[in-house]
Design a protein around this motif. Sequence first.
Motif, PDB file in Angstrom:
ATOM      1  N   MET A  93       0.832  -1.200   0.000  1.00 38.21           N
ATOM      2  CA  MET A  93       0.000   0.000   0.000  1.00 38.21           C
ATOM      3  C   MET A  93       0.874   1.260   0.000  1.00 38.21           C
ATOM      4  SD  MET A  93      -2.564   1.485   2.948  1.00 38.21           S
ATOM      5  CE  MET A  93      -1.164   2.039   3.926  1.00 38.21           C
ATOM      6  N   LEU A  96       2.315   1.906  -3.439  1.00 35.37           N
ATOM      7  CA  LEU A  96       1.329   2.444  -4.376  1.00 35.37           C
ATOM      8  C   LEU A  96       1.003   3.902  -4.060  1.00 35.37           C
ATOM      9  CD1 LEU A  96      -1.050  -0.650  -4.661  1.00 35.37           C
ATOM     10  CD2 LEU A  96       0.598   0.149  -6.352  1.00 35.37           C
ATOM     11  N   LYS A 101      -0.479   6.151  -6.834  1.00 33.41           N
ATOM     12  CA  LYS A 101      -1.522   5.246  -7.332  1.00 33.41           C
ATOM     13  C   LYS A 101      -2.448   4.777  -6.221  1.00 33.41           C
ATOM     14  CE  LYS A 101       1.000   5.594 -10.996  1.00 33.41           C
ATOM     15  NZ  LYS A 101       0.639   6.604 -12.023  1.00 33.41           N
ATOM     16  N   GLY A 102      -2.359   5.414  -5.051  1.00 31.84           N
ATOM     17  CA  GLY A 102      -3.112   4.926  -3.897  1.00 31.84           C
ATOM     18  C   GLY A 102      -4.420   5.654  -3.691  1.00 31.84           C
ATOM     19  N   ASN A 103      -5.475   5.281  -4.431  1.00 28.83           N
ATOM     20  CA  ASN A 103      -6.782   5.884  -4.185  1.00 28.83           C
ATOM     21  C   ASN A 103      -7.388   5.276  -2.927  1.00 28.83           C
ATOM     22  OD1 ASN A 103      -8.035   3.392  -4.871  1.00 28.83           O
ATOM     23  ND2 ASN A 103      -8.006   3.956  -7.039  1.00 28.83           N
ATOM     24  N   TRP A 105      -9.738   3.242  -2.430  1.00 26.53           N
ATOM     25  CA  TRP A 105     -10.060   1.813  -2.437  1.00 26.53           C
ATOM     26  C   TRP A 105      -8.789   0.980  -2.243  1.00 26.53           C
ATOM     27  CZ3 TRP A 105     -14.742   1.150  -1.350  1.00 26.53           C
ATOM     28  CH2 TRP A 105     -15.728   2.013  -1.833  1.00 26.53           C
ATOM     29  N   VAL A 106      -7.687   1.448  -2.790  1.00 23.99           N
ATOM     30  CA  VAL A 106      -6.407   0.767  -2.568  1.00 23.99           C
ATOM     31  C   VAL A 106      -6.058   0.801  -1.086  1.00 23.99           C
ATOM     32  CG1 VAL A 106      -3.916   0.963  -2.930  1.00 23.99           C
ATOM     33  CG2 VAL A 106      -5.476   1.104  -4.882  1.00 23.99           C
ATOM     34  N   SER A 109      -8.480  -1.419   0.960  1.00 22.38           N
ATOM     35  CA  SER A 109      -8.202  -2.842   0.758  1.00 22.38           C
ATOM     36  C   SER A 109      -7.003  -3.277   1.597  1.00 22.38           C
ATOM     37  CB  SER A 109      -7.921  -3.121  -0.721  1.00 22.38           C
ATOM     38  OG  SER A 109      -9.053  -2.836  -1.513  1.00 22.38           O
ATOM     39  N   LEU A 385      -4.553  -5.657  -5.020  1.00 27.62           N
ATOM     40  CA  LEU A 385      -3.438  -4.705  -5.020  1.00 27.62           C
ATOM     41  C   LEU A 385      -2.375  -5.103  -6.034  1.00 27.62           C
ATOM     42  CD1 LEU A 385      -3.003  -3.992  -1.196  1.00 27.62           C
ATOM     43  CD2 LEU A 385      -4.208  -2.621  -2.894  1.00 27.62           C
ATOM     44  N   VAL A 388      -3.317  -3.735  -9.396  1.00 26.85           N
ATOM     45  CA  VAL A 388      -2.980  -2.312  -9.510  1.00 26.85           C
ATOM     46  C   VAL A 388      -1.477  -2.145  -9.731  1.00 26.85           C
ATOM     47  CG1 VAL A 388      -3.026  -0.069  -8.343  1.00 26.85           C
ATOM     48  CG2 VAL A 388      -4.938  -1.656  -8.051  1.00 26.85           C
TER      49      VAL A 388
END
Length: 627
Positions: A93, A96, A101-103, A105-106, A109, A385, A388
């Motif tokens: 996490m 990302l 890239k860590g929205n 939802w990422v 999760s 993950l 992604v």
Amino acid sequence: MALAANGVAAQKSPPGIILAGGALGVVFGDIGTSPLYTLKTVLLLSGNNPTPAVILGLLSLIIWTLILVTSVKYAVFAMRIDNNGEGGIMALMSLLVRKGKGNKWVIFSALLGAALIYGDGAITPAISVLSALEGLNIVLPAAHPYILPATVIILVALFAIQPFGTAKIGKVFGPIMALWFFAIAALGIWGVIQHPAVLLAINPYYGINFLFSNGFASFLVLGGVFLCVTGAEALYADMGHFGKKPIWMAWFGLVFPSLLLNYAGQSALILAGADITHNVFFRLCPPIMQIPLVILATLATIIASQAIITGAFSMTRQAIQLGWLPRLRIKQTAAESYGQIYIGTINWLLMIVTVCLAVFFKSSENLAAAYGIAVSLTMLMTSGLLFVAMRKIWRWNLLASALVAGGFLVIDASFLIANLIKVLEGGYIPLLLAAVVCTVMLVWHRGVKATSQAISEKVMGIDEFFTKIREKNIPRVPGSAVFLTRTQNDIPPVMRWHVARNRALQQKVLSLTINILNVPRVDPAERLVITEQAADYWRGVAQYGFMERPHIPELLQSIVGMNCQFQLDDVTYYLGHETIVGREDGYGLASWQRSSFAFMVRNCTHVTNYYHLPSDQVVEISRRVAI
């Protein structure tokens, strides 16, 4: 002389074979003891009188689950996506997020996956130790009434020794687990010799045929098959402690073949007509060696439990550093090993839950009903993950990412659905634990963010502050002051309140901000940046990785020679203490969230202890913060 990441003289890394041996006792304890209960559970789910086709089908499913989930997903794919050498769902996490890239939802999760690991960590010691001691039912049937009390005693003793650290006894973990894997491999070979036809199960046809031949009942057996890979997440999570190659060496060189041989040996024994009313694992052993095997199995399960507890401590520290959990007191139990830590709150909570689970479920068969659902959901989160990461970090096209990660998602989702029947049979317990942990994480993070925003609304510019000091003839008295603050641009609120109350300011002043980055470690040369922003006033920004431990007095030793002219033996540290209250306009955090956050603030470890500040040099200024 080269410097290591922790600022001490770099030492030559231990040979890969030594690291691989150490990994046996830390990484593979959980998955390595799964033969104690996996096939027994699978047989219960499939019926009391399995036919040869059913036995081969079950073994085939176990073999290919080990291949696809552990060997392919984790060893081949997940371990190639690392955050500067660190692995695990929290590190993934952070990677990302750092790459942009860590929205939400990422992040959610990853937090859910991490929270679920705590639920797994509470069940693993209970089911492992119970399943090992249940071997006494075969050797000494009269010992049955004493198995549960003995399990409770072992579990309490295991958690009770945690404050003393395990650095010394940890040195024997690797050799004991190596002996365990050689033993289960030898037992498996002996079993295969009894009925060599069991090797046909390597053909996936038998597993697929079993799944589609008995309808939904066959599909539900996957809930038991999944137990063979509980602990697979540790290959990825512990990557930073040992490195990829030693873990690969241990897995493919010893652990994986030993597991395959043992499962095959157990299945061969059943094909040969062995009694399955008791645990088949212990039936593999000659009667004269069964008591030594029970002792070895008990030691192996204790080591596996120790690895789970240590992993919970390590993940908690990561979550604290990244701002997702309240500050907890962290005790370093071995100076030479950063991984040797102890967190009392986590230790005793885990002990209470683990012992209660053992007492409530009474046997490993009953506990198996609650086991697996948390792990399968964690693995599903990891697969999401990974998709992604394949798209955004490896830059794979959509088709390739969907084929690989989608395959993992289908497998994980199948195991999760099969495990859902366990919810009412005890599976709700790890889910409930995970929900509590995840809620704590989200509330703490939101509270910290809201508090920072509320404080930043009342900051004062540097030029304005020092102009007012001159206008009001505020004296600059001898001494040095360090103001800890989240603010990086303007005057720290605690500094402004100090001047307002005491009508004076030290001659040498440093405002210090501690930033935890989304990397495991920071180069010591980039640790601290200091700039002079006014006469005798400096701004310091210190950067740490989420695997590092901030130590402010040691940090400030590095400012010698930076032109700060600080007298460190005469420094006073100023902290702000927030009292959380509701906003007058009624907006802000929900009442239950604000109350929960305020409770955590009151009970978390004090900043003085967390940053190792000398208590006789700390001044704390209270402030009300409306969020």
